[in-house]
Design a protein around this motif. Structure first.
Motif, PDB file in Angstrom:
ATOM      1  N   UNK A  22       0.655  -1.045   0.041  1.00 35.55           N
ATOM      2  CA  UNK A  22       0.060  -0.102   0.091  1.00 35.55           C
ATOM      3  C   UNK A  22       0.844   1.236   0.038  1.00 35.55           C
ATOM      4  N   UNK A  23       0.520   2.174  -0.984  1.00 35.70           N
ATOM      5  CA  UNK A  23       1.204   3.498  -1.090  1.00 35.70           C
ATOM      6  C   UNK A  23       1.107   4.188   0.352  1.00 35.70           C
ATOM      7  N   UNK A  30      10.331   6.393  -1.458  1.00 33.93           N
ATOM      8  CA  UNK A  30      11.173   5.699  -2.399  1.00 33.93           C
ATOM      9  C   UNK A  30      10.895   5.898  -3.829  1.00 33.93           C
ATOM     10  N   UNK A  31       9.791   5.950  -4.198  1.00 39.05           N
ATOM     11  CA  UNK A  31       9.097   6.129  -5.462  1.00 39.05           C
ATOM     12  C   UNK A  31       9.666   7.326  -6.088  1.00 39.05           C
ATOM     13  N   UNK A  40      19.199   6.295  -4.807  1.00 37.37           N
ATOM     14  CA  UNK A  40      18.228   5.036  -4.859  1.00 37.37           C
ATOM     15  C   UNK A  40      18.768   3.937  -4.110  1.00 37.37           C
ATOM     16  N   UNK A  41      19.964   3.576  -4.270  1.00 36.25           N
ATOM     17  CA  UNK A  41      20.729   2.473  -3.483  1.00 36.25           C
ATOM     18  C   UNK A  41      20.774   2.343  -1.783  1.00 36.25           C
ATOM     19  N   UNK A 164      10.262  -5.779  -2.487  1.00 26.95           N
ATOM     20  CA  UNK A 164       9.642  -4.713  -2.736  1.00 26.95           C
ATOM     21  C   UNK A 164      10.262  -3.398  -3.031  1.00 26.95           C
ATOM     22  N   UNK A 165      11.140  -3.209  -2.068  1.00 25.25           N
ATOM     23  CA  UNK A 165      11.895  -1.952  -2.163  1.00 25.25           C
ATOM     24  C   UNK A 165      12.582  -1.734  -3.192  1.00 25.25           C
ATOM     25  N   UNK A 166      13.351  -2.677  -3.517  1.00 18.54           N
ATOM     26  CA  UNK A 166      14.288  -2.824  -4.884  1.00 18.54           C
ATOM     27  C   UNK A 166      13.308  -2.694  -6.002  1.00 18.54           C
ATOM     28  N   UNK A 167      12.204  -3.443  -6.000  1.00 13.63           N
ATOM     29  CA  UNK A 167      11.494  -3.390  -7.429  1.00 13.63           C
ATOM     30  C   UNK A 167      11.059  -1.850  -7.578  1.00 13.63           C
ATOM     31  N   UNK A 168      10.836  -1.236  -6.303  1.00 12.65           N
ATOM     32  CA  UNK A 168      10.148   0.081  -6.347  1.00 12.65           C
ATOM     33  C   UNK A 168      11.051   1.246  -6.518  1.00 12.65           C
ATOM     34  N   UNK A 169      12.088   0.996  -5.993  1.00 13.84           N
ATOM     35  CA  UNK A 169      13.357   1.955  -6.262  1.00 13.84           C
ATOM     36  C   UNK A 169      13.831   1.809  -7.611  1.00 13.84           C
TER      37      UNK A 169
END
Length: 208
Positions: A22-23, A30-31, A40-41, A164-169
């Protein structure tokens, strides 16, 4: 590897993913960093490590201590709510009065301080009571039902958070073409401002 082991890991992954998709304030930040390709990293690593620590605390049983001391959640709620409202004001200002160079720069990088991004990420993560409710209390209580496999469940949730965070970033870079226009950023910052205002005000109201 037993079926129970795989089942606990899969349940942890699914539960963890369902709670963070959920946003919210952290995901919106992060987005934004991802589409601007700025720090980002460190931001992705910081979010994943923070979640892992909080999940570990929940699995270890810290949730019971937090429930026994409601004043802690009140303090965190007031501080976090004030911070989110302040961040929302900055986003609203960017949306209403955009400065020069709001789009992505020509070399694909964005200007900005890594230190500022890291500090903002820390605040959005550790000053948000929802993070404690989701990771420490909720995930911790669900993990407890797994008995001796509760740590397997917890590791599954940690993996879900990292994925999730890797994919989002890094996946947000696919939106770079669309978000290279300053006008689009006014809309993005406007949406972020609304999210931050709503979350911040709700945290303050609940804390009071």
């Amino acid at each position: 590897m037993s079926i129970g082991f795989l089942s606990a890991a899969a349940a942890g992954f699914g539960t963890g993913l369902s709670l963070i998709v959920a946003i919210g304030a952290q995901n919106a930040f992060v987005l934004r960093q991802g589409v601007r390709r700025q720090a980002v990293f460190p931001v992705v690593v910081l979010c994943a490590v923070s979640d892992a620590l909080l999940i570990a605390l929940g699995v270890a049983g810290l949730g019971t201590l937090i429930t026994a001391w409601p004043a802690a959640m009140t303090v965190v709620g007031l501080a976090g709510g004030a911070f989110l409202v302040g961040y929302g004001l900055l986003a609203a200002r960017r949306a209403l009065r955009p400065g020069p160079g709001r789009g992505l720069t020509t070399d694909g990088a964005a200007t900005g301080s890594v230190r500022t991004a890291v500090l903002t990420c820390l605040a959005l993560t550790w000053l948000n009571p929802h993070v404690y409710l989701d990771t420490v209390l909720l995930l911790g209580s669900v993990a407890a039902d797994r008995g001796p496999l509760r740590w397997v469940f917890g590791v599954g949730a940690m993996v879900a958070s990292a994925v999730w965070f890797v994919g989002l970033g890094y996946g947000a870079r696919l939106l770079g073409g669309v978000l290279s226009r300053p006008g689009t950023w006014r809309v993005v910052d406007g949406v972020i401002a609304v999210i931050m205002f709503a979350l911040g005000i709700s945290l303050v109201v609940r804390a009071l």
